[in-house]
Design a protein around this motif. Structure first.
Motif, PDB file in Angstrom:
ATOM      1  N   THR A   1       1.706   8.779  -1.282  1.00  0.00           N
ATOM      2  CA  THR A   1       1.165  10.063  -0.834  1.00  0.00           C
ATOM      3  C   THR A   1       0.315   9.916   0.427  1.00  0.00           C
ATOM      4  OG1 THR A   1      -0.688   9.802  -2.370  1.00  0.00           O
ATOM      5  CG2 THR A   1       1.203  11.106  -3.128  1.00  0.00           C
TER       6      THR A   1
ATOM      7  N   LYS B   1       0.840  -1.202   0.000  1.00  0.00           N
ATOM      8  CA  LYS B   1       0.000   0.000   0.000  1.00  0.00           C
ATOM      9  C   LYS B   1       0.871   1.246   0.000  1.00  0.00           C
ATOM     10  CE  LYS B   1      -4.211  -1.596   2.245  1.00  0.00           C
ATOM     11  NZ  LYS B   1      -5.097  -1.477   3.418  1.00  0.00           N
TER      12      LYS B   1
ATOM     13  N   ASP C   1       2.357   1.579  -3.500  1.00  0.00           N
ATOM     14  CA  ASP C   1       1.341   1.943  -4.488  1.00  0.00           C
ATOM     15  C   ASP C   1       0.825   3.363  -4.298  1.00  0.00           C
ATOM     16  OD1 ASP C   1       1.495  -0.540  -5.706  1.00  0.00           O
ATOM     17  OD2 ASP C   1      -0.227  -1.368  -4.620  1.00  0.00           O
ATOM     18  N   LYS C   2       0.764   3.803  -3.054  1.00  0.00           N
ATOM     19  CA  LYS C   2       0.231   5.138  -2.778  1.00  0.00           C
ATOM     20  C   LYS C   2       1.075   5.830  -1.707  1.00  0.00           C
ATOM     21  CE  LYS C   2      -4.039   7.592  -2.097  1.00  0.00           C
ATOM     22  NZ  LYS C   2      -5.413   7.548  -1.636  1.00  0.00           N
TER      23      LYS C   2
END
Length: 183
Positions: A66, A60, A63-64
């Motif tokens: 931010t 996670k 993948d993200k």
């Protein structure tokens, strides 16, 4: 380059990960996988499930990236404990509950072979009753006693006020003392 990355703080590595630096990500995983596996195992009580939860948490993050907000001034580890613990809770929701019995495997693999049978029985009893604590109490004990976080850090991870965390710890200790009074 690996030695340069080893000198960076977790937060500096996260800045690189935001720019998709896979070497920085590998360094962060290598640096922390054991401690996050430890909390996952003590939450899920299953080696494979714990490995999956940690892996899914790191995926996670990759993948993200931010999701990490450097402006919140939170340590990476404090923030990522939340990710891993929530992943454990999500994985537990997907599974049917386990029947707890008195012959469960003891989680502490550092027990000496020469530990007395009585000591092993005590350790196993603590594990059995620990697993029966409410989820919030188990998490508080895991973070403070097994992961070594301060009460303030653990309260932050759990999204609680300090007094609420302290209350969880006291209730857990009281319950365990009551259950283990015969030992």
């Amino acid at each position: 380059m690996a030695t340069e990355l080893q000198k960076l703080t977790d937060e500096e590595l996260m800045e690189l990960i935001l720019n998709r630096n896979d070497n920085a990500f590998a360094e962060l995983v290598t640096r922390h996988v054991k401690q996050f596996y430890s909390i996952a195992y003590r939450t899920l009580f299953d080696k494979n499930d714990a490995e999956d939860a940690v892996q899914e948490g790191f995926l996670k993050l990759w993948d993200k990236p931010t999701m990490w907000n450097p402006n919140k001034e939170t340590k990476f580890t404090t923030w990522f404990y939340k990710i891993v613990i929530n992943q454990c809770y999500d994985n537990n929701k997907k599974k049917r509950p386990l029947n707890l019995n008195d012959t469960m495997e003891v989680a502490d693999e550092s027990i000496d072979v020469e530990t007395s049978i009585e000591d092993k029985a005590k350790i196993q009893a603590v594990e059995v009753y620990f697993r029966k604590l409410p989820k919030s109490q188990r998490t508080a004990v895991n973070l403070c006693f097994y992961q070594g976080l301060s009460n303030n850090e653990a309260a932050d991870v759990m999204g609680l006020k300090l007094k609420a965390l302290q209350s969880l710890l006291m209730r857990a200790k009281t319950t365990l003392k009551e259950k283990l009074h015969k030992f």
